[in-house]
Design a protein around this motif. Structure first.
Motif, PDB file in Angstrom:
ATOM      1  N   GLY B 530       0.786  -1.222   0.000  1.00  0.00           N
ATOM      2  CA  GLY B 530       0.000   0.000   0.000  1.00  0.00           C
ATOM      3  C   GLY B 530       0.823   1.281   0.000  1.00  0.00           C
ATOM      4  N   ARG B 531       2.102   1.191   0.307  1.00  0.00           N
ATOM      5  CA  ARG B 531       2.942   2.395   0.243  1.00  0.00           C
ATOM      6  C   ARG B 531       3.331   2.655  -1.200  1.00  0.00           C
ATOM      7  NH1 ARG B 531       5.372   3.584   5.693  1.00  0.00           N
ATOM      8  NH2 ARG B 531       4.476   1.917   6.952  1.00  0.00           N
ATOM      9  N   ASP B 532       3.582   3.911  -1.491  1.00  0.00           N
ATOM     10  CA  ASP B 532       3.719   4.241  -2.900  1.00  0.00           C
ATOM     11  C   ASP B 532       5.050   4.907  -3.254  1.00  0.00           C
ATOM     12  OD1 ASP B 532       2.742   4.076  -5.424  1.00  0.00           O
ATOM     13  OD2 ASP B 532       1.957   6.133  -5.387  1.00  0.00           O
ATOM     14  N   ASP B 533       6.059   4.772  -2.392  1.00  0.00           N
ATOM     15  CA  ASP B 533       7.358   5.369  -2.745  1.00  0.00           C
ATOM     16  C   ASP B 533       8.268   4.315  -3.370  1.00  0.00           C
ATOM     17  OD1 ASP B 533       9.338   4.563  -0.150  1.00  0.00           O
ATOM     18  OD2 ASP B 533       7.157   4.485   0.145  1.00  0.00           O
ATOM     19  N   ASP B 534       9.359   4.762  -3.980  1.00  0.00           N
ATOM     20  CA  ASP B 534      10.267   3.845  -4.680  1.00  0.00           C
ATOM     21  C   ASP B 534      10.852   2.787  -3.752  1.00  0.00           C
ATOM     22  OD1 ASP B 534       9.822   5.276  -6.947  1.00  0.00           O
ATOM     23  OD2 ASP B 534      11.712   6.398  -6.877  1.00  0.00           O
ATOM     24  N   PHE B 535      11.201   3.211  -2.541  1.00  0.00           N
ATOM     25  CA  PHE B 535      11.825   2.277  -1.607  1.00  0.00           C
ATOM     26  C   PHE B 535      10.858   1.137  -1.267  1.00  0.00           C
ATOM     27  CE2 PHE B 535      13.178   0.743   2.559  1.00  0.00           C
ATOM     28  CZ  PHE B 535      14.549   0.649   2.406  1.00  0.00           C
ATOM     29  N   ALA B 536       9.618   1.494  -0.993  1.00  0.00           N
ATOM     30  CA  ALA B 536       8.627   0.474  -0.634  1.00  0.00           C
ATOM     31  C   ALA B 536       8.318  -0.432  -1.831  1.00  0.00           C
ATOM     32  CB  ALA B 536       7.345   1.137  -0.123  1.00  0.00           C
ATOM     33  N   ARG B 537       8.221   0.175  -3.016  1.00  0.00           N
ATOM     34  CA  ARG B 537       7.955  -0.658  -4.202  1.00  0.00           C
ATOM     35  C   ARG B 537       9.083  -1.654  -4.438  1.00  0.00           C
ATOM     36  NH1 ARG B 537       5.329   3.824  -6.432  1.00  0.00           N
ATOM     37  NH2 ARG B 537       7.336   4.625  -7.102  1.00  0.00           N
ATOM     38  N   ALA B 538      10.341  -1.202  -4.227  1.00  0.00           N
ATOM     39  CA  ALA B 538      11.486  -2.118  -4.389  1.00  0.00           C
ATOM     40  C   ALA B 538      11.396  -3.263  -3.382  1.00  0.00           C
ATOM     41  CB  ALA B 538      12.802  -1.357  -4.224  1.00  0.00           C
ATOM     42  N   LYS B 539      10.942  -2.949  -2.165  1.00  0.00           N
ATOM     43  CA  LYS B 539      10.784  -4.023  -1.161  1.00  0.00           C
ATOM     44  C   LYS B 539       9.716  -5.026  -1.604  1.00  0.00           C
ATOM     45  CE  LYS B 539      13.780  -2.927   2.055  1.00  0.00           C
ATOM     46  NZ  LYS B 539      15.036  -3.679   2.025  1.00  0.00           N
ATOM     47  N   SER B 540       8.605  -4.534  -2.144  1.00  0.00           N
ATOM     48  CA  SER B 540       7.538  -5.449  -2.571  1.00  0.00           C
ATOM     49  C   SER B 540       8.023  -6.365  -3.694  1.00  0.00           C
ATOM     50  CB  SER B 540       6.320  -4.662  -3.067  1.00  0.00           C
ATOM     51  OG  SER B 540       5.736  -3.955  -1.997  1.00  0.00           O
ATOM     52  N   ILE B 541       8.741  -5.775  -4.647  1.00  0.00           N
ATOM     53  CA  ILE B 541       9.238  -6.560  -5.788  1.00  0.00           C
ATOM     54  C   ILE B 541      10.243  -7.607  -5.312  1.00  0.00           C
ATOM     55  CG2 ILE B 541      10.670  -6.411  -7.879  1.00  0.00           C
ATOM     56  CD1 ILE B 541       9.350  -3.573  -8.305  1.00  0.00           C
ATOM     57  N   THR B 542      11.122  -7.198  -4.406  1.00  0.00           N
ATOM     58  CA  THR B 542      12.165  -8.124  -3.955  1.00  0.00           C
ATOM     59  C   THR B 542      11.566  -9.228  -3.078  1.00  0.00           C
ATOM     60  OG1 THR B 542      13.653  -6.218  -4.024  1.00  0.00           O
ATOM     61  CG2 THR B 542      14.509  -8.216  -3.024  1.00  0.00           C
ATOM     62  N   ALA B 543      10.563  -8.879  -2.291  1.00  0.00           N
ATOM     63  CA  ALA B 543       9.877  -9.894  -1.483  1.00  0.00           C
ATOM     64  C   ALA B 543       9.233 -10.940  -2.395  1.00  0.00           C
ATOM     65  CB  ALA B 543       8.799  -9.239  -0.616  1.00  0.00           C
ATOM     66  N   ARG B 544       8.608 -10.471  -3.437  1.00  0.00           N
ATOM     67  CA  ARG B 544       7.958 -11.393  -4.354  1.00  0.00           C
ATOM     68  C   ARG B 544       8.988 -12.271  -5.070  1.00  0.00           C
ATOM     69  NH1 ARG B 544       2.591 -11.112  -6.967  1.00  0.00           N
ATOM     70  NH2 ARG B 544       2.717 -12.906  -8.337  1.00  0.00           N
ATOM     71  N   HIS B 545      10.111 -11.669  -5.433  1.00  0.00           N
ATOM     72  CA  HIS B 545      11.192 -12.446  -6.045  1.00  0.00           C
ATOM     73  C   HIS B 545      11.620 -13.581  -5.117  1.00  0.00           C
ATOM     74  CE1 HIS B 545      14.711 -13.186  -8.589  1.00  0.00           C
ATOM     75  NE2 HIS B 545      15.361 -13.388  -7.467  1.00  0.00           N
ATOM     76  N   TYR B 546      11.793 -13.246  -3.858  1.00  0.00           N
ATOM     77  CA  TYR B 546      12.195 -14.268  -2.894  1.00  0.00           C
ATOM     78  C   TYR B 546      11.136 -15.370  -2.795  1.00  0.00           C
ATOM     79  CZ  TYR B 546      14.337 -16.444   1.120  1.00  0.00           C
ATOM     80  OH  TYR B 546      14.953 -17.359   1.942  1.00  0.00           O
ATOM     81  N   ALA B 547       9.882 -14.938  -2.762  1.00  0.00           N
ATOM     82  CA  ALA B 547       8.785 -15.907  -2.642  1.00  0.00           C
ATOM     83  C   ALA B 547       8.706 -16.820  -3.868  1.00  0.00           C
ATOM     84  CB  ALA B 547       7.466 -15.170  -2.439  1.00  0.00           C
ATOM     85  N   GLU B 548       8.930 -16.253  -5.043  1.00  0.00           N
ATOM     86  CA  GLU B 548       8.823 -17.034  -6.279  1.00  0.00           C
ATOM     87  C   GLU B 548       9.986 -17.997  -6.473  1.00  0.00           C
ATOM     88  OE1 GLU B 548       6.634 -13.868  -9.361  1.00  0.00           O
ATOM     89  OE2 GLU B 548       8.788 -14.217  -9.511  1.00  0.00           O
ATOM     90  N   ARG B 549      11.174 -17.541  -6.094  1.00  0.00           N
ATOM     91  CA  ARG B 549      12.360 -18.279  -6.516  1.00  0.00           C
ATOM     92  C   ARG B 549      13.169 -18.921  -5.403  1.00  0.00           C
ATOM     93  NH1 ARG B 549      14.600 -17.266 -11.796  1.00  0.00           N
ATOM     94  NH2 ARG B 549      12.970 -16.440 -13.125  1.00  0.00           N
ATOM     95  N   ALA B 550      13.069 -18.416  -4.179  1.00  0.00           N
ATOM     96  CA  ALA B 550      13.849 -19.016  -3.095  1.00  0.00           C
ATOM     97  C   ALA B 550      12.998 -19.947  -2.228  1.00  0.00           C
ATOM     98  CB  ALA B 550      14.494 -17.933  -2.239  1.00  0.00           C
TER      99      ALA B 550
END
Lengths: 579, 579
Positions: B530-550
């Motif tokens: 729900g946060r809309d800044d670049d830092f938070a978006r990078a966290k969401s993307i990286t979390a999803r990467h971890y969930a998908e691949r690790a």
């Protein structure tokens, strides 16, 4: 004692029992390789590598190569003498064309030689290792004049060769290269440019060095369609020194015995090899041979590391067994009683023995392909990037795991194991980094032909699974199902997003590596079933280990492919840097 | 430009947003750590490490340490000056006891310092890195006289310390050690023996070195119950030189800035620390701190390597994008357009950011445990072997993957990335090899207590999964299910065969590492939702990467545990060697 013994028994087992080489030579135009001859050849190669090459390995690392002010390069102590002995013995001519003085034997024997040489001293093998690819390239694309002038001395080993591709700004992307070749009107070209990372660009092993150089003709099209191949010798046929020189040698993480040169071509005289602007195709003849060779190097590093770790684990007394003790009267047991040490050693056995079978099987298909077998040719194309990338990844991982067996002694130079790790690391990078191999597999060997060869490969695996003992059959079928579904995913989704192929390529390459090695274990487990000798029992146990612990990896690899590219590509480029 | 910037923003994010450190200090007896103070401290540590320590890293590797004929050791150029600046600045005293001149701040800040120092120059950090563990040991077990004599100068950094455990024949198995201590009747002991692999055993950074030495008293019981701990200073309180010396330094794969010494104790004067024959327990105070520190070193290696790879990938123009181009007007795009390069960089982000949160969370529990929280103490014990082993395994793998981003340039010394790989390799070995950590986890932290703390940990993961966004919740729950079933397997089958625990220990350690890092990603993904800044978006993307691949890795790890020990132990010891 150099810590390594040529694994002749395992080689002969694969050649005779699994591949049936003595029965199959008629298929590719060579006969006379009966079991006795195979045995004598493998023993001979093994002994030569153990006695002459392996003793070079430590000094190669410690001393490295030295470039002098005049541009000449001295290789480590003992290299020139060992090279002279190799040429004298002629092992490197085994698979080279009879027409130019070689022995014309099947490729599969050259692969055995590559493994043993790379276990014994990979830094040394860099020099003769290029000869099969270089001679094939000149054979396939060179003029009769070039062939007659260069091939006899390349085949005999009197002259060595290089592949001069890379420039500082153009590694994988050869289309960016700037080296140029100006026609002189007399059939020769003036080649000018700077190449880097040229293995054996200069050395003291041979009187001449034949450089195969990629360069651009004037008015050549931009990019990779404007690249031509030139033969540029260090010494010209009239005995004059050509205008090229080694400008420096790299200080590397390992493989110090190999002189990795920056080469300066200053209007050097060269001859076009093949058609103008068709250099990349000609170079790929060499490159494909080199890629298989690098995969074999991964196997060789792993085998050497495994043997050292077994010696250490057997002799080192540390801790006590949870189960039966190895030495009940001593204060401690050998490391072999610990399940976690076993895990590392069994993983290494399972990789080396399975992968050895795979590279020898593939080498045999090269011989078949030369005899006109189109399916064999397609399978070689499909498996080449897998053998290069999976072989070097696992070869390195195995060396790292074997280093772990040594504990703290693994980190100090004295024991020789950390050198194997450093030497092995380059395999994942050179001759096309492993990510490039994975893209080659998915784009050129799968998607371009709608998965035809992949399905042919899957059918071979299915047949072997069907015939394998229980403990291997089910896990292999599960992995095969993962691979089939992954292929289907690529065929369905690669078109939707241009990055979907690239996002899953690495996992697919690994999956085919796991599956292909498991396929070989299925064949070996079938052979061992019902036999009652120690060798066969060891094969059954190792096959089961692979089935229990390696084959299940395909499930997670499939998940990675199916994740697609969307989230992988979502982060803006500027968000990668830390603040 | 040293290629590394302290990741202060990410550190502060974890400390404030995820751990809520400013709100929680009252829990462990320290307050005053408001957001502004935290910010200033992290910025200050970061700047010191960037400006003073990071410039040492290349010369540390190239020069190494030199032992002279008189046994003295010279550290690399700049080390003594940098060490003096560290003592002057006092950063190493942050978490040390106020009673002896330290600043008594929470452990979590010491962990930040460890990360930054180990990214900047791990070879240098080996010297001060031991101080927290060494001072804790003397604090906990030393007499008042020893504390008053040694702690003020150890806390200030005026004197450094060592852990002297290992002997050539006794690595992991300390019970085999032979160094002996004879009481002199005046409260001192004469310590005699040979120790190896002693980090900082001799150097030119401080006037005195406090060796904490394991040795046997006369008539001590055999094995690990007969080991006592002694404090043996290089210089005695009366100013005399003690009878101990550096007999040699190791030539290692990396970490060359650290002097790894063979030490010769020749009737050296020492004082007993703690009870007779209780040395192993006292040493474990030090060892546990060191193990967490080594895990942090893995993180630090990975972070440094990641930053270098991002710079290279951003600047290097090679190949063209399959999807949108980064530089449509240029002949090539940056490496960041390639999905396979993204894969490696995103894996590195996912590991470093997730694992940073995990080590800081664990460090905060240490502070809670010191305040009497028994659950926190149990969780620290459970996670310590995981942080040590999983952190160094993944730290090394990440460094290797980042090296891969450089292609051929990754293999030459010039770019500095291969040094990180060599330096990182030791983390998997020292302070208890990673296989030993895995056994500690399964035997002592799980089976001995019937899985109680493991279940407590699983409940924490479940809560975070419940609150996490969709893309993370389901994969995390699947992994949690794998872990729960694996625990159940161990509890059901460990008793059936004494080797079942050992056969699955490594996979279980890896599984808890994957799960614990995923747990932190669940917390961070929830914060970012729900946060809309670049830092938070990078966290969401990286979390999803971890969930998908690790996270999917837990499925194959579970299969490995469930395979049990029968086949793993089946090969007769003599069948391992090649013939």
């Amino acid at each position: 004692m150099t810590g390594w013994t040529a694994p002749v028994r395992d080689t002969l087992f694969v050649l005779t029992e699994i591949l049936g080489v003595p029965d199959q030579q008629a298929l590719h135009g060579y006969d006379g390789l009966d079991a006795t001859t195979l045995d004598a050849l493998c023993e001979g190669m093994g002994r030569f590598c153990e006695d002459v090459i392996a003793p070079l390995n430590r000094v190669a690392d410690a001393q490295g190569c030295t470039r002098h002010a005049d541009g000449s390069v001295t290789t480590p102590q003992g290299f020139p003498e060992a090279y002279a002995m190799l040429v004298e013995a002629g092992w490197q001519t085994l698979t080279l064309p009879e027409q130019y003085g070689g022995q014309g034997m099947p490729h599969v024997l050259g692969t055995v030689f590559e493994e043993y040489m790379n276990s014994a001293c990979p830094g040394f093998m860099m020099y003769p290792g290029i000869l099969p690819g270089a001679t094939s390239t000149v054979m396939a694309a060179g003029s009769e004049h070039l062939k007659d002038t260069y091939l006899p001395k390349m085949v005999s080993g009197e002259w060595l060769a290089t592949m001069a591709l890379t420039e500082a700004h153009a590694g994988t992307d050869l289309g960016l290269m700037r080296t140029r070749a100006e026609p002189r009107g007399n059939g020769t070209y003036a080649v000018t440019g700077e190449k880097i990372f040229i293995s054996g660009g200069e050395h003291d092993l041979t009187a001449n060095i034949v450089h195969l150089v990629l360069a651009r003709l004037p008015d050549a099209p931009a990019g990779s369609r404007g690249i031509s191949l030139f033969l540029v010798p260090k010494v010209l046929p009239d005995g004059e020194r050509n205008t090229l020189a080694c400008a420096g040698i790299e200080h590397k993480m390992g493989l110090n015995g190999s002189a990795t040169c920056a080469m300066h071509f200053d209007g050097a005289t060269g001859w076009l090899v093949g058609e103008a602007n068709a250099g990349l195709g000609a170079m790929f003849i060499m490159m494909n041979a080199a890629r298989l060779g690098v995969g074999v190097q991964g196997l060789a590093n792993a085998e050497h590391a495994y043997q050292r770790a077994v010696s250490y684990a057997t002799e080192r007394m540390q801790g006590r067994a949870a189960g039966p003790r190895s030495d009940p009267d001593e204060a401690a047991d050998s490391l072999l009683v610990h399940p976690d040490v076993r895990r590392m050693l069994m993983d290494a056995r399972a990789f080396t023995e399975g992968f050895r079978a795979l590279v020898l099987w593939t080498a045999m298909q090269i011989d078949r392909a030369h005899g006109g077998d189109a399916e064999a040719d397609a399978l070689v194309g499909f498996l080449t990037p897998v053998i290069k990338a999976y072989g070097t990844d696992r070869g390195f991982e195995t060396a790292v795991a074997m280093q772990q067996v040594f504990g703290g002694h693994g980190y100090v130079k004295e024991w020789g194991i950390e050198q194997i790790v450093r030497d092995a690391r380059i395999g994942m990078i050179y001759e096309g980094a492993n990510g490039v191999q994975a893209m080659d597999l998915v784009n050129r060997k799968v998607l371009r032909e709608g998965g035809k060869t992949a399905r042919l490969f899957f059918d071979l695996v299915e047949k072997a699974a069907y015939e394998a003992p229980d403990g291997v059959r089910r896990p292999l079928r599960d992995s095969l199902e993962d691979a089939r579904l992954t292929l289907a995913w690529f065929l369905a989704h690669a078109g939707e997003d241009p990055d979907n192929a690239g996002a899953g390529a690495y996992a697919f390459m690994q999956m085919i590596g796991v599956l292909a090695t498991g396929w070989m274990w299925a064949k070996m487990a079938r052979w061992a079933e019902g036999r009652d000798d120690d060798f066969a029992r060891a094969k059954s146990i190792t096959a089961r280990h692979y089935a229990e612990r390696a084959l299940p990896e395909t499930a997670v690899l499939r998940r990675r492919v199916e994740a697609g590219s969307e989230n992988l590509m979502a982060l803006p480029a500027e968000a990668f840097a830390r603040s």
